[in-house]
Write a protein that holds these residues in place. Structure first.
Motif, PDB file in Angstrom:
ATOM      1  N   ILE A 179       0.838  -1.207   0.000  1.00 59.76           N
ATOM      2  CA  ILE A 179       0.000   0.000   0.000  1.00 59.76           C
ATOM      3  C   ILE A 179       0.871   1.254   0.000  1.00 59.76           C
ATOM      4  CG2 ILE A 179      -1.593   1.389   1.395  1.00 59.76           C
ATOM      5  CD1 ILE A 179      -2.962  -1.221   2.225  1.00 59.76           C
ATOM      6  N   THR A 185      -4.489   1.974  -1.706  1.00 55.43           N
ATOM      7  CA  THR A 185      -4.948   0.947  -0.772  1.00 55.43           C
ATOM      8  C   THR A 185      -5.501  -0.272  -1.491  1.00 55.43           C
ATOM      9  OG1 THR A 185      -5.467   2.611   0.908  1.00 55.43           O
ATOM     10  CG2 THR A 185      -6.534   0.461   1.137  1.00 55.43           C
ATOM     11  N   GLY A 188      -2.816  -2.362  -3.192  1.00 56.14           N
ATOM     12  CA  GLY A 188      -2.028  -3.044  -2.165  1.00 56.14           C
ATOM     13  C   GLY A 188      -2.740  -4.270  -1.642  1.00 56.14           C
TER      14      GLY A 188
END
Length: 298
Positions: A179, A185, A188
């Motif tokens: 991430i 996010t 990741g």
């Protein structure tokens, strides 16, 4: 080395460090098991398997991420791995989410097993099939117990230790690295889930395990506590141990019903709806907490 020695290193360097530590402990496990195997000659085959899994979980999936996080981040371990006690409603919704998504995972698993490689890769596909059959035989021997002692050990090793170790490794350390590296996010979580699935080397269960990894990834990010995906992961594995038909639970009507209706579309639809609602509740909690943190920060 000091704590956080590699904190300012690139994402590639941090992933490489994690991989090196992983390989070191994998090699150490091989050496240790070679030493212990002659001493286990009087043990039952299933007990030898449990010992092997215990050593692998301890060294590869628990010690590896603990040492890695020490070298990667200066903050205390409690903060780097988010070892905070979660709010009870979030934990309960996490357990409900992982339990209710099981029918969908089972359906995806059946679909995944039906996929075939191109004819030019027939030999590779046959190797994959043989690997799957070998893994299935080993799993059945391990789960096929006839006493409470072995059943309890299966829960502790397959559910509890695997839940702790794999979540420390893939969500607590690897996902955090990815991430930060990708500055995204969702990417990741996705790539951590892909690696999580690939490292199990069960190719005909790759997609459902990847989906499971994605779910666990969001549980971690949204709950802000590693204990939520750990307990959810342990719950998922414990259900496998409990609901796998064997000599220990032979004749249990509930287990026979679950096995019979494993790919029931109606159960899958209802389970998926409950899963979606559970994840929405956890996401709402995350949004509220983020707003509170922003307010306090300002």
């Amino acid at each position: 080395m000091k704590k956080g020695t590699f904190e300012k290193s690139s994402g590639f360097t941090q992933v490489s460090l994690l991989a090196l530590i992983f390989l070191f402990f994998a090699l150490l496990c091989i050496i240790l098991l070679r030493i212990l195997m002659p001493l286990s000659s009087g043990m039952k085959e299933a007990d030898v398997m449990r010992l092997t899994i215990f050593i692998q979980d301890l060294f590869i999936f628990i010690l590896t991420p603990l040492i890695a996080q020490f070298l990667l981040w200066k903050e205390p371990t409690k903060k780097t791995l988010q070892l905070t006690v979660p709010d009870l409603p979030v934990l309960l919704w996490g357990i409900i989410a992982i339990a209710s998504v099981s029918p969908l995972i089972d359906l995806l698993n059946t679909w995944n097993q039906g996929l075939h490689l191109p004819e030019s890769m027939k030999s590779i596909e046959q190797w994959m099939i043989d690997s799957e059959k070998t893994a299935e035989v080993i799993t059945n021997r391990l789960l096929n117990t006839d006493n409470w002692g072995s059943f309890t050990m299966n829960i502790l090793i397959i559910a509890v230790m695997a839940g702790i170790g794999e979540e420390f490794m893939f969500r607590g350390v690897l996902q955090k690295i990815l991430i930060n590296w990708m500055r995204n996010t969702h990417l990741g979580i996705l790539f951590a889930a892909i690696i999580f699935s690939a490292i199990h080397f069960q190719f005909f269960g790759f997609i459902p395990r990847m989906i499971l990894g994605i779910v666990l990834g969001y549980l971690y990010v949204w709950s802000k506590s590693i204990w939520v995906p750990i307990i959810a992961h342990a719950t998922n594995n414990a259900l496998t141990v409990i609901l796998t038909s064997n000599t220990f639970n032979k004749g249990n009507e509930l287990i026979e019903t679950v096995a019979k209706d494993q790919n029931n579309v109606r159960y899958t639809f209802v389970g998926t709806a409950i899963f979606a609602f559970s994840m929405w509740k956890i996401w709402k909690y995350y949004q509220v907490q983020a707003a509170i943190d922003e307010k306090n920060g300002s």
